[in-house]
Design a protein around this motif. Structure first.
Motif, PDB file in Angstrom:
ATOM      1  N   GLY A  22      52.042 -16.518 -47.174  1.00 10.84           N
ATOM      2  CA  GLY A  22      51.354 -16.974 -45.968  1.00 10.84           C
ATOM      3  C   GLY A  22      52.279 -16.941 -44.765  1.00 10.84           C
ATOM      4  N   ALA A  23      53.512 -17.390 -44.959  1.00  9.31           N
ATOM      5  CA  ALA A  23      54.498 -17.379 -43.872  1.00  9.31           C
ATOM      6  C   ALA A  23      54.828 -15.943 -43.459  1.00  9.31           C
ATOM      7  N   LEU A  24      54.991 -15.066 -44.439  1.00  9.06           N
ATOM      8  CA  LEU A  24      55.286 -13.661 -44.141  1.00  9.06           C
ATOM      9  C   LEU A  24      54.140 -13.015 -43.368  1.00  9.06           C
ATOM     10  N   LEU A  25      52.918 -13.312 -43.766  1.00  7.54           N
ATOM     11  CA  LEU A  25      51.752 -12.733 -43.092  1.00  7.54           C
ATOM     12  C   LEU A  25      51.651 -13.235 -41.649  1.00  7.54           C
ATOM     13  N   ARG A  26      51.912 -14.522 -41.439  1.00  6.37           N
ATOM     14  CA  ARG A  26      51.891 -15.055 -40.069  1.00  6.37           C
ATOM     15  C   ARG A  26      52.968 -14.380 -39.219  1.00  6.37           C
ATOM     16  N   LEU A  27      54.139 -14.183 -39.814  1.00  2.61           N
ATOM     17  CA  LEU A  27      55.242 -13.535 -39.109  1.00  2.61           C
ATOM     18  C   LEU A  27      54.868 -12.114 -38.685  1.00  2.61           C
ATOM     19  N   ASN A  28      54.077 -11.435 -39.534  1.00  3.01           N
ATOM     20  CA  ASN A  28      53.667 -10.057 -39.243  1.00  3.01           C
ATOM     21  C   ASN A  28      52.299  -9.992 -38.559  1.00  3.01           C
ATOM     22  N   HIS A  29      51.776 -11.147 -38.154  1.00  2.00           N
ATOM     23  CA  HIS A  29      50.491 -11.228 -37.455  1.00  2.00           C
ATOM     24  C   HIS A  29      49.361 -10.569 -38.250  1.00  2.00           C
TER      25      HIS A  29
END
Length: 118
Positions: A22-29
């Motif tokens: 989830g954090a990685l996806l938010r970071l990559n928008h």
């Protein structure tokens, strides 16, 4: 270690990996629903998003393999030689796919491949 204990341990690992994802996806928008998708669908989505080089992607694919192996009673067997993976290796990494000897052989082959391609 019992099958239910292994499944519980893998499920806990899955929950943690999904949080990291989830954090990685938010970071990559990116807006991929990492909570409700199956592991295989999630892996497909990450592939489409070109996130295959992320270390988290590798862990998710290893988790998917471990869950499948558990379902077909092959969990804990080396993916190369089919011998039992040493318990200390499984304890250290429940996603381990190779026994110590095959892991060493694989690492040696991989290093050779890298030398040949560079």
């Amino acid at each position: 270690m019992s099958r239910s204990h292994i499944r519980h341990e893998l499920s806990e690992l899955e929950a943690n990996l999904r949080k990291e994802l989830g954090a990685l996806l938010r970071l990559n928008h990116l807006s991929i629903d990492c909570e409700s998708l199956s592991l295989s669908s999630l892996i497909d989505e990450l592939t489409a998003a070109k996130l295959c080089d992320e270390p988290l992607f590798l862990k998710l694919t290893q988790l998917d393999a471990a869950m499948c192996q558990l379902d077909i009673d092959l969990y804990g067997l080396c993916s190369d030689c089919e011998s039992e993976i040493e318990q200390q290796r499984i304890d250290a990494n429940p996603l381990e796919q190779r026994c110590a000897q095959c892991a060493a052989d694989h690492e040696h082959e991989h290093r050779q491949e890298l030398r040949l391609t560079h």
